[in-house]
Design a protein around this motif. Structure first.
Motif, PDB file in Angstrom:
ATOM      1  N   ASN A 300       0.824  -1.211   0.000  1.00 26.97           N
ATOM      2  CA  ASN A 300       0.000   0.000   0.000  1.00 26.97           C
ATOM      3  C   ASN A 300       0.857   1.259   0.000  1.00 26.97           C
ATOM      4  OD1 ASN A 300      -2.425  -1.372  -0.071  1.00 26.97           O
ATOM      5  ND2 ASN A 300      -2.709  -1.353   2.145  1.00 26.97           N
ATOM      6  N   THR A 301       1.980   1.218   0.714  1.00 30.26           N
ATOM      7  CA  THR A 301       2.890   2.361   0.725  1.00 30.26           C
ATOM      8  C   THR A 301       3.493   2.585  -0.656  1.00 30.26           C
ATOM      9  OG1 THR A 301       3.450   2.000   3.058  1.00 30.26           O
ATOM     10  CG2 THR A 301       4.990   3.318   1.754  1.00 30.26           C
ATOM     11  N   LEU A 302       3.924   1.487  -1.291  1.00 30.02           N
ATOM     12  CA  LEU A 302       4.475   1.579  -2.645  1.00 30.02           C
ATOM     13  C   LEU A 302       3.408   2.038  -3.638  1.00 30.02           C
ATOM     14  CD1 LEU A 302       6.634  -1.688  -2.725  1.00 30.02           C
ATOM     15  CD2 LEU A 302       7.470   0.665  -2.593  1.00 30.02           C
ATOM     16  N   ASP A 303       2.172   1.588  -3.415  1.00 27.86           N
ATOM     17  CA  ASP A 303       1.092   1.972  -4.310  1.00 27.86           C
ATOM     18  C   ASP A 303       0.789   3.466  -4.198  1.00 27.86           C
ATOM     19  OD1 ASP A 303      -1.056   1.242  -6.183  1.00 27.86           O
ATOM     20  OD2 ASP A 303      -2.387   1.784  -4.541  1.00 27.86           O
ATOM     21  N   THR A 304       0.826   3.987  -2.975  1.00 30.44           N
ATOM     22  CA  THR A 304       0.642   5.422  -2.793  1.00 30.44           C
ATOM     23  C   THR A 304       1.720   6.198  -3.535  1.00 30.44           C
ATOM     24  OG1 THR A 304      -0.404   5.135  -0.629  1.00 30.44           O
ATOM     25  CG2 THR A 304       0.553   7.301  -1.099  1.00 30.44           C
TER      26      THR A 304
END
Length: 357
Positions: A300-304
């Motif tokens: 999710n962090t990478l996706d953000t």
């Protein structure tokens, strides 16, 4: 007899690939700086996500400084604004689970569906008929208000294959009216202008505020219980992104087929946005708890970050002169939608709560 490509043939291709990679790296570094800026308390405290900061910073660069960027890097910027954003939108599905949606039950789902459908219909009609906007700008503005703010604008931009400046106008509406909601909603509730209990407040906040961060920011001024309900209702709206994109894709395809038929070009195939199906698949994966929590959090962090890259790249491709042509009309459409979200959304919330209460 085939011949091997010459060094002269391979050199331009290698140079083009290198230029594209440099462009992607440049956008990534720019997005990293954007995320640092977005983490500043003065900005994060307002519920302004890195996506919003990204398109604003990218637009400033694109209109003031882009002449200093090598032309060969443009392909990398375009890749980030198109293909990367499709991948990022698909992975947004890991933020939603069927269990969370079930927690708010039928009332939460009903509010989400009614708000999303009505806002899309009103926004498209008002934008095209009243404000004389083109179809894409009207749809993007309606999608940003109806579903999940900037992320919805990105998803629709990819499906519609619209121009970057149209997305920028829609995001501007999300920034203005979503930020206004963060201050206005708690004020109206605490002043006694909204006669809502905890469930009603959660349904209203989550069902009508634009961005996820803005929902959390507004509801946190009420109570932890209202924040929990509002967040789940908001993620239910995010979940509706998939069927809406499929319907819009089918509608757009029919329009294109009609144009093709009038030109005696025949019919095409139905355009199904693959990233929407990927989004749905990852919602199921998240619901089954296949991945460890740490892995999901990291993704999710990478996706953000990937979404921030896409938004930054869109900003870089945006031209202020193009926005000026329809800016006031797009903003007026956003204002009409905001009036509907406050008034109509409140009526829907009260009606649904009474019906199921």
């Amino acid at each position: 007899m085939s011949t091997l490509p010459s060094a002269q043939t391979l050199a331009p291709a290698a140079s083009s690939t290198r230029g594209q990679l440099n462009g992607i790296l440049f956008v990534a570094l720019f997005a990293a700086a954007v995320m640092r800026i977005a983490s500043v308390p003065a900005i994060s405290g307002l519920g302004i996500s890195p996506l919003i900061v990204g398109i604003v910073a990218g637009a400033i660069y694109g209109n003031a400084l882009r002449h200093g960027m090598p032309e060969s890097w443009a392909a990398g910027v375009n890749f980030s604004a198109r293909k990367l954003l499709r991948i990022a939108v698909a992975f947004f599905g890991l933020r939603v689970s069927l269990q969370e949606i079930a927690q708010v039950g039928v009332p939460g789902f009903t509010v989400s569906v009614l708000v999303v459908v009505s806002t899309l219909v009103i926004g498209t009609w008002a934008g095209m008929k009243l404000m004389k906007l083109d179809r894409d700008t009207a749809l993007l503005t309606a999608a940003g208000s109806a579903i999940c703010g900037a992320a919805a604008v990105l998803a629709f931009e990819s499906t519609l294959q619209s121009k970057p400046h149209k997305s920028a106008m829609a995001v501007g509406s999300v920034v203005l009216f979503g930020t206004l909601s963060m201050f206005l909603y708690p004020l109206m509730l605490n002043a006694g202008w909204l006669h809502l209990d905890t469930l009603g407040a959660g349904l209203f906040f989550g069902g009508t505020i634009h961005e996820v961060a803005q929902v959390v920011g507004a509801a946190s001024n009420v109570s932890p219980e209202a924040t929990h309900i509002a967040t789940i209702v908001k993620m239910t709206r995010v979940m509706l992104l998939v069927p809406v994109l499929l319907v819009i894709g089918f509608w757009i395809n029919r329009s294109r087929n009609a144009s093709a038929e009038s030109a005696a070009q025949g019919k095409g195939k139905i355009a199904v946005p693959w990233f929407a199906l990927g989004f749905l698949a990852l919602v199921v994966v998240n619901s089954l708890h296949v991945l460890p929590d740490a892995a999901t959090s990291t993704i999710n962090t990478l996706d953000t970050f990937a979404l921030t890259m896409a938004m930054t790249a869109l900003g870089m491709e945006t031209r202020i002169a193009q926005i000026r042509q329809a800016g006031p009309r797009a903003l007026a459409t956003g204002a009409i939608l905001y009036a509907w979200l406050v008034g109509g959304g409140l009526a829907i919330t009260i009606g649904v709560e009474r019906f199921f209460g």
